[in-house]
Every structure is written in C-alpha cells, then in structure tokens.
Design an enzyme around this catalytic site. Structure first.
Site, PDB file in Angstrom:
ATOM      1  N   GLU A   1       0.260  -2.964   4.906  1.00 27.18           N
ATOM      2  CA  GLU A   1      -0.806  -3.519   5.801  1.00 27.18           C
ATOM      3  C   GLU A   1      -0.229  -3.952   7.144  1.00 27.18           C
ATOM      4  O   GLU A   1      -0.956  -3.805   8.133  1.00 27.18           O
ATOM      5  CB  GLU A   1      -1.507  -4.685   5.101  1.00 27.18           C
ATOM      6  CG  GLU A   1      -2.294  -4.294   3.864  1.00 27.18           C
ATOM      7  CD  GLU A   1      -1.430  -3.889   2.671  1.00 27.18           C
ATOM      8  OE1 GLU A   1      -0.300  -4.385   2.572  1.00 27.18           O
ATOM      9  OE2 GLU A   1      -1.889  -3.061   1.886  1.00 27.18           O
TER      10      GLU A   1
ATOM     11  N   ASP B 184       3.432   1.272  -0.653  1.00 26.20           N
ATOM     12  CA  ASP B 184       2.836  -0.055  -0.859  1.00 26.20           C
ATOM     13  C   ASP B 184       3.212  -1.012   0.283  1.00 26.20           C
ATOM     14  O   ASP B 184       4.094  -0.715   1.091  1.00 26.20           O
ATOM     15  CB  ASP B 184       3.349  -0.616  -2.207  1.00 26.20           C
ATOM     16  CG  ASP B 184       2.577  -1.847  -2.677  1.00 26.20           C
ATOM     17  OD1 ASP B 184       1.453  -2.085  -2.202  1.00 26.20           O
ATOM     18  OD2 ASP B 184       3.111  -2.573  -3.547  1.00 26.20           O
TER      19      ASP B 184
ATOM     20  N   ASP C  31      -5.082  -4.309  -5.681  1.00 29.31           N
ATOM     21  CA  ASP C  31      -4.910  -5.223  -6.810  1.00 29.31           C
ATOM     22  C   ASP C  31      -6.220  -5.813  -7.319  1.00 29.31           C
ATOM     23  O   ASP C  31      -6.545  -6.967  -7.047  1.00 29.31           O
ATOM     24  CB  ASP C  31      -3.947  -6.344  -6.415  1.00 29.31           C
ATOM     25  CG  ASP C  31      -2.587  -5.804  -6.007  1.00 29.31           C
ATOM     26  OD1 ASP C  31      -2.288  -4.643  -6.334  1.00 29.31           O
ATOM     27  OD2 ASP C  31      -1.830  -6.542  -5.346  1.00 29.31           O
TER      28      ASP C  31
HETATM   29  O1  MIG Z   1       3.348  -7.967  -4.118  1.00 32.76           O
HETATM   30  O2  MIG Z   1       5.142  -3.485  -6.446  1.00 32.76           O
HETATM   31  O3  MIG Z   1      -0.646  -3.314  -5.050  1.00 32.76           O
HETATM   32  O4  MIG Z   1       0.213  -2.006  -7.360  1.00 32.76           O
HETATM   33  O5  MIG Z   1       2.395  -3.114  -8.731  1.00 32.76           O
HETATM   34  C1  MIG Z   1       2.924  -7.054  -5.081  1.00 32.76           C
HETATM   35  C2  MIG Z   1       4.456  -4.470  -7.170  1.00 32.76           C
HETATM   36  C3  MIG Z   1       3.494  -5.702  -4.779  1.00 32.76           C
HETATM   37  C4  MIG Z   1       1.370  -4.576  -5.000  1.00 32.76           C
HETATM   38  C5  MIG Z   1       0.696  -3.315  -5.447  1.00 32.76           C
HETATM   39  C6  MIG Z   1       0.829  -3.189  -6.938  1.00 32.76           C
HETATM   40  C7  MIG Z   1       2.285  -3.182  -7.330  1.00 32.76           C
HETATM   41  C8  MIG Z   1       2.965  -4.459  -6.835  1.00 32.76           C
HETATM   42  N1  MIG Z   1       2.767  -4.592  -5.391  1.00 32.76           N
END
Ligand code: MIG
Length: 645
Positions: A310, A307, A404
């Site tokens: 980007e 995660d 999201d």
């Molecule tokens: O700033 O890890 O897209 O699936 O639950 C949010 C917490 C960070 C973004 C991900 C989401 C995840 C969440 N993350």
C-alpha cells in the site's frame, strides 16, 4: 464513447491505454475548484443504480455509502470502512441516460454516493490535476465493456492458477508444506499450489530463502511439481535496511530507494524491521526489482503474491511507537495512522521529486508492474501473480486478492459483492481468503465459502498465524470438502474458457444479474446472485444454518445439482423458488439457450483434459477457449466450437 477532460497537469498513471478524444466542458458534472482539490457533483434519480468502485466495502449498488480511495492495510473489513487495499476510481451511474466516469488521479479521492440520502454523487479529488474520463453507452454493461477496452487486457495466469491453492501464514519449512501436500493427497482432495508466507525468508528479507528451513529450494520445488503442486512465495514491498544484504546494497549503490525531506533514504518498520521502499515509479527501479525474482525462477518457481504494498507501515521514526518485533497486535498496526509518514517521503518521477502522498494509490500497482515485467523476461510462459494493493491499470500485470478478511458470514457475502465490482474495474483474476483470514472458521462456513469460491478465478484457502488450522482435510466428513473441490476441477474447462474469453474481449468474468437482465426490475436489485461467464448463474448460500435458499430466475433455466458424483439437471421455470442445498453439494443454473462444458475428475490441473467435455444446458453450441495452459500466445483463434449432439 469515451471522452477525456483534463484538469491541470494530471499525473500519467497509464491506467488508460486507448487513444481517447479530448473534451472541453464535461456535461455530466457540476465542477468546483478548491485549494488543492477538485469536486464533482451530479444528481441521482430515485431509481438510479451506481456501480463500480472495485474493492470497496458495501453492495454492488454503491448508493448510501462513502468510499475513500486511499490504499490501506486494514484488517477491519466492516461496512462503512472507507478504504481498502486498492483504489479503483471508476463508477457507472445507471439512470435515464447511463454514463461512466473514471477519476484518474493517484491522489486521495472521496466518493459519496447518495450518502445520507443526499440524492447526488459527490466526488472530491485531493488534487487539482485530474484526468476525468467519461463513458457513454446504451447500458451500464455496454459502458463497462468500453471502459475495459480502454484500460487494456486483463492479466491472464496459467491454467494451474485456476486450480485450488492452500495457504497459511505459519507454514515455516519444507516439512510443513510437504505435510499439507501429503494430507491433501491422502484425503483424495485436489490441489495445485501451496503458498509460502513470510516465514520462508531469512529474517523476512525479500529475495532470500532460509537455508535451514529450505536447504534446497530447487530440489523441493521440483519434488512438489512432480506431484503436480507449485510453490507460490510471497514478496513484500520493503527492502530491509541492512548493510550486507544484497538487495539493499544494490539499491543503495544505484540510489533506487525513496527519500525523505532531508534527502536520506526513508525508513519504515515493516516485517524485517527498518526497511527502505523501492521507488517503483522509476522504470529502472522496476526493471531491477523485477529481475530479482530470478532468485525464485531459478528454482523453478512460477507463481508469486506481492504483499504490504500500500505500502503498509507498522511505524517509522516519524511516528511514535516502539518496534515490538513481530507483534501484529501492536496498537500502531492500524491503517491510516501513518498519514504523516506518507507525507514525509518522495519519489523521483520524470526527474522531479513527487511527494508520496500525492501518488500514494499508484505505488502498489507499480510494484505489480515491476514483478510482471521482470517475470516476463525471466520466464517463457505465463505465471501466477497477485497483489494486495492496486490501482486501475495494474490489472494488466497481475491479479489481486481482497486482503485480510475474517471468518464471518458477512465476509463471505462481501466476497460475492466484491467480485462484479472488481471485474468492472479490470481485475478479473481475484478472490478472497476462502474460509477467512482471521477468526475461527467453522466447518459450515468453510464449506459454504468453498461452494462460492468454486467460481472465483483465484480459489485459495488462506488463514492467519495463530488461528484455527483450516485446511480442508482437518474437518470431519471429508467427502463434503472433496465434493466441492472436485466440482471446481470438473468446471475448469468452462471457468478457464470464460475467463480467457472475457480477458480477450474486454468483458467481465463475473457480472451482476442486472447486466444479463437489464429490463428485469427485480433482477436489477439482486445482489446475492451473480452471472459467471456467459452461461452460468450462481446463487450461493450465505446464511448460517440454512438448508438452502430462495433463488430468483429471470427466465427459465437448467438447474444443475452437483452431488459430489454427478450433475443432475432439471428444467425450471422463471420466477422464485426455494432450492435445497445440503452442505457439500452445489446448485447452479444454466441460462436459457446456453451450454456449459464440464470435464472429468482430476487431482491437479496437470491431469486435466480440457478437451474431454460433456455439455450441459439447452443451448446449441459453445465456443470453448482452449490451449496448453501456459502459452503466452493467447489468441481468439484458440477457440473451438462445440455443438450439442
Ligand atoms: O502484516 O505475510 O494480507 O495474507 O498472511 C501481515 C503475513 C502481513 C498480510 C497479508 C496476509 C499474510 C500476512 N501479511
């Protein structure tokens, strides 16, 4: 046929793996050079359809839109939102003489496709160094297949990754996760994995496990695996800048982090507070980062999601704002607010300093590559890996999820629209947060969404902290949820086989109807029905309160109604028909002359017997891909021919 046109000295993204012949003058576009940019233009005829562009908001036909390739963490998935988490610069112009074009540059790229009725495709790369690949072929579908062959085989996860997964940002300890497993079991609903979101970590630090919450992760993972359920932890891109943290210390010792203008490590605030970003473009950094997954594989863990790659930045010392801890509602937490950040740190690529901004879109994909290559060394079997950010080429290392979204009917529809576009760009293993990440999932929406996710390779119910709990067992009339989850498992022999065959033969797993029926003008315009593999057509119900929907059949087909217990088949003629689909039931169609194998019921993939199948449909034979579900030796020889008796 592929041709490569080189402008300047393009950055080697390694998206294309095939040898491609070089061309001199590209006949498809009128090209103009600007200061630091290259623009490409071509006219569109009235009836031309433009496909591709992967993870962008909008339809399967990209006409009318403006899309910006610039990997962005943005929760507002609204039509017209220019940038998402991935950048997939491949499109197909399906006109009198169809052709495809891949603008291979990790820089920002703007696509305007008949935008505001311009009657043309306009592509502006923010770089003078671009490799343009054009693809010629008989049809849009043939062009896509050539492109898929040129960018290399899709990531293939193990069989268990085709099971159903439950996730929620907020599960914090063993107890929470055990409860989810218990309640799924008690409700008689199958489940293959549970995701562990950032709360499993010690203060959100990668490669750490909070000992209070998970005193013995190995024992816990073994306990869960004994019940047929895998744990899938999240890994974020940034490493907490904290002396004493092992990963931080190693990164500093080896000089693995991205630096700013002054030659100091760039600092960005993300979940753990101030972090440094590993310079994923360097092979030695990738090798190091990938090897860190040993912390988890040593505990028997075989699945991961990457995660924030980007990379997402809450703020930095360059941007104004104060650290407000874990406050996701921070007004600064908004995509695209950080261009100044992206222009203030550097990568070292081939010994040269490269500004992050210029290679931004390839950052996340290189994290996926690091994880994949590390896991290949750590494990002797296939693993699950999916990422949020991506660039074409990263599809060889892992899947992606579409980020999201919100519990809205439009986002269910967007999920349908995304799937074929992602497949065209190589990302076969993907899916959305079923039920929606933010917002409040209603029972009806979740059921309709599950009824579509049954067909997507990644089928995961995920939702955001503080939102309504949306595990399937939390709603009334559980049999309706049980029915849809059971359907997924009964379809596994087909889904698994079609997915692997698609990966092995440079094909798409989910296709627009147009690719199966290119001569059918009506089918060419339909965006809410898809072909799933070679035999199946799905027409999901996408409207609130609907009793069913109108389906267009380009040819006579076998209609299959799943009632929760049995498959009821009916031969139906070509043309339009209204199909009733009560909540908790499912209707799909088998194409003429095709077969579809269905298996028996099971509570997780460990219990699934892919070889015990019943064949539905009016075809003569079916080529089933079958293996032990984990072998790395995925080959066409693992196909057996099933004949209708
Ligand atoms: O700033 O890890 O897209 O699936 O639950 C949010 C917490 C960070 C973004 C991900 C989401 C995840 C969440 N993350």
């Amino acid at each position: 046929m592929l041709t490569k046109y080189t402008f300047g000295t393009p950055f080697d993204t390694q998206a294309v793996t095939a040898q491609v012949r070089e061309g001199e003058n590209c006949p498809f576009f009128e090209i103009s050079r600007g200061e630091g940019s290259l623009s490409f233009r071509c006219p569109l005829a009235e009836r031309d359809i433009v496909y591709g562009l992967g993870e962008t908001m909008g339809g399967i036909n990209k006409r009318g839109g403006r899309y910006v390739s610039f990997n962005t963490d943005n929760m507002r998935h609204v039509t017209g939102m220019p940038s998402m988490y991935g950048s997939h610069n491949f499109l197909v112009i399906d006109g009198a003489k169809p052709f495809g074009a891949f603008f291979d540059t990790p820089a920002r790229v703007v696509f305007e496709v008949d935008f505001e009725g311009s009657g043309q495709v306009y592509v502006r790369c923010e770089s003078e160094d671009v490799a343009l690949y054009t693809v010629e072929g008989e049809s849009a579908y043939a062009i896509v297949r050539q492109f898929l062959a040129a960018i290399g085989r899709s990531f293939i996860p193990p069989l268990w990754a085709f099971g159903f997964g439950q996730s929620r940002w907020g599960y914090k300890d063993e107890r929470d996760i055990r409860t989810v497993a218990d309640r799924y079991a008690a409700a008689g609903m199958p489940l293959d994995y549970i995701c562990m979101d950032i709360d499993y970590m010690e203060r959100y630090k990668d490669f750490t496990v909070n000992k209070k919450r998970f005193p013995d992760l190995s024992a816990f993972a073994a306990e869960m695996k004994g019940r047929g359920i895998r744990l899938v932890p999240i890994v974020d891109a940034g490493i907490k800048a904290e002396p004493g943290d092992e990963t931080y210390e190693e990164g500093v010792r080896e000089d693995y982090f991205c630096k700013n203008l002054e030659g100091k490590y760039f600092r960005a605030a993300v979940w753990p507070g101030m972090t440094h970003f590993p310079d994923f473009f360097r092979p030695e950094v990738r090798a190091w980062f990938g090897a860190k997954y040993k912390v988890y594989t040593d505990c028997g863990i075989e699945g991961f999601w990457n995660d924030m790659n980007e990379p997402s930045i809450f703020f930095s010392e360059y941007t104004r704002g104060k650290l407000r801890g874990r406050n996701c509602g921070d007004p600064l937490y908004r995509g695209n607010a950080f261009l100044s950040d992206y222009k203030s740190f550097y990568h070292t690529i081939g010994g040269k300093e490269v500004l992050h901004y210029d290679v931004h879109n390839a950052f996340g994909g290189n994290m996926t590559r690091a994880s994949c290559e590390g896991l290949e060394k750590l494990l002797d079997k296939r693993f699950l890996l999916f990422s949020r950010a991506s660039y074409i080429g990263a599809h060889r290392y892992g899947g992606i999820w579409t980020g999201d979204n919100t519990s809205k009917w439009e986002h269910l529809r967007q999920n349908v629209l995304h799937m074929p576009s992602l497949n065209m760009c190589g990302f076969l293993y993907s899916g959305a947060d079923t039920g929606g990440f933010s917002g409040r999932a209603t029972r009806e929406l979740l059921l309709r969404w599950l009824a579509f996710s049954v067909y997507t390779p990644l089928m995961r119910n995920h939702c955001m902290k503080y939102m309504r709990r949306q595990e399937c067992y939390r709603f009334g009339k559980k049999e309706e949820f049980r029915s849809l989850l059971a359907l997924r498992y009964r379809l596994l022999p087909y889904i698994y086989s079609e997915f692997v065959k698609a990966a092995l033969s440079s094909d798409m797993y989910m296709k627009p109807l147009a690719f199966g029926y290119p001569q059918d003008e009506r089918a060419r315009r339909i965006e809410d029905q898809l072909l799933v593999g070679d035999s199946l057509m799905v027409a999901p119900v996408l409207e609130k309160g609907a009793k069913g929907r109108t389906v267009y059949l380009p040819e006579a087909m076998t209609q299959v109604r799943w009632t929760g217990e049995t498959f009821k088949t009916l031969s139906v003629p070509a043309g339009e028909r209204f199909v009733e689909v009560p909540l908790g039931e499912a209707v799909f169609f088998i194409r003429r002359g095709r077969l579809l194998p269905v298996g028996g019921a099971c509570m997780h993939t460990g219990e699934a017997d892919l070889s015990a199948v019943t064949l539905l449909g009016d075809g003569e034979e079916y080529a089933q891909y079958i293996d032990d579900g984990t072998t790395r030796d995925v080959r066409a020889e693992n196909i057996r021919i099933l004949k209708r008796r």
